[in-house]
Design a protein around this motif. Sequence first.
Motif, short mmCIF file in Angstrom:
data_model
loop_
_atom_site.label_atom_id
_atom_site.label_comp_id
_atom_site.label_asym_id
_atom_site.label_seq_id
_atom_site.Cartn_x
_atom_site.Cartn_y
_atom_site.Cartn_z
N LEU A 1 0.89 -1.16 -0.09
CA LEU A 1 0.08 -0.01 0.05
C LEU A 1 0.87 1.25 0.18
CD1 LEU A 1 -3.29 -0.27 2.28
CD2 LEU A 1 -2.97 0.80 -0.02
N PRO A 2 2.05 1.58 0.83
CA PRO A 2 2.85 2.61 0.55
C PRO A 2 3.11 2.95 -0.75
CG PRO A 2 3.33 1.28 2.54
CD PRO A 2 2.65 0.49 1.77
N ARG B 1 0.09 4.06 -2.71
CA ARG B 1 -0.41 5.56 -2.26
C ARG B 1 0.45 6.63 -2.93
NH1 ARG B 1 -1.81 3.83 2.91
NH2 ARG B 1 0.37 3.82 3.63
N ARG B 2 1.74 6.26 -3.18
CA ARG B 2 2.80 7.46 -3.72
C ARG B 2 2.43 7.63 -5.35
NH1 ARG B 2 7.34 4.23 -1.33
NH2 ARG B 2 7.28 4.63 0.92
N ARG C 1 -0.76 6.69 -6.26
CA ARG C 1 -2.16 6.97 -6.74
C ARG C 1 -2.63 5.63 -7.61
NH1 ARG C 1 -3.86 11.62 -4.38
NH2 ARG C 1 -5.97 11.61 -5.53
N VAL D 1 -9.15 3.87 1.77
CA VAL D 1 -7.97 4.57 1.14
C VAL D 1 -8.49 5.34 -0.04
CG1 VAL D 1 -6.41 2.43 1.76
CG2 VAL D 1 -7.59 2.37 -0.39
N SER D 2 -9.61 5.51 -0.17
CA SER D 2 -9.90 6.39 -1.28
C SER D 2 -9.50 7.95 -1.05
CB SER D 2 -11.45 6.34 -1.60
OG SER D 2 -12.15 6.75 -0.40
N HIS E 1 -6.82 8.74 0.06
CA HIS E 1 -5.35 8.57 -0.35
C HIS E 1 -5.33 8.45 -1.72
CE1 HIS E 1 -5.25 6.30 3.71
NE2 HIS E 1 -5.81 7.52 3.89
N VAL F 1 -6.10 5.83 -3.71
CA VAL F 1 -5.62 4.62 -4.08
C VAL F 1 -7.33 3.98 -4.52
CG1 VAL F 1 -5.03 2.04 -3.51
CG2 VAL F 1 -3.84 4.28 -2.66
#
Length: 310
Positions: free
Chosen positions: A132-133, A136-137, A139, A178-179, A181, A183
């Motif tokens: 996930l990290p 996130r970067r 998208r 996570v939306s 963020h 993702v």
Amino acid sequence: MIRPRKDPRKNPRELDELAVVSGASSGIGAATAQALAAMGYHVLAGVRTDSEADTVRADGIEPVTLDITVPEHIQALARRIADDPERRVLRVLVNNAGIEINAPVEVLPLALWREQFEVNLFGHIAVIQALLPFLRRSRGRIVNISSVGGVAALPVFGAYAGTKFALEAASDSLRREVSAHGVQVVVVQPGGVRTEMAARSGDVSLEIAAGMSAEHRRLYSGLIDATVSSNTAFLERAVPAAKAGARIARVATTPRPRARYTLGTDAAFIIPLARFLPARLMDGILAMSHRSRKPKTAPTPAPESTGSPS
């Protein structure tokens, strides 16, 4: 958001982006990896053995050792992404790995229940937590491969369907978490797809049935035979794996995805029925379907046993 750097020497179809596909040694996973590579992604294709790696390796497809129940494999995958020599971002994660072991709820040993949940649910959660990290970067997007069994639990499919019901629920929570963020989380619900796993599942069911006690054979052998016969006949006209993989690749890359997609006419038909028909009516429809399907061959007599196999 990380902006990938473009190299003018690259093939114009190549992207400065990575995609991860678990369970990519054959079937849906291999077809999805091939379709994403054709779109220009560099695909990290999860396999379990060197021979599988040799089979899937191709332009744009890099096999990586990935048993999603082994933490060290997941950690190594995360390091591979972090240390990518071309500084490509991870844009797509397709959680496809899975196993299917079908038997009546009373008969299937708890060890096989746990094994299916370890692979079909907890392994995917472990991969998501690790990657996930990176998503996130960029998208990026997570595509979780569920099943028609994640909405409609057929007889004898209790454990497998249970893992898919759980994956559906986890996907809903994750999507809402996570939306914000950037993702996106998408679920694909295939029906019947012609794969090696689907073809083997009937044989596995019959192997388990062969070890049942005399009482369990009396109670369940007809149901198991009818279920295996029905599924075998259906797979003859099921969606080819290549078509399923191409569909999943489009879902993984479409600009504005829906939360869920069905795959195959059976899924498109069964899922709405399961959601909107009363449960007892759905029970009756499924019971009639099993009664109308006679086994093509007589069941193999099973030896006497004192209980379910361990």
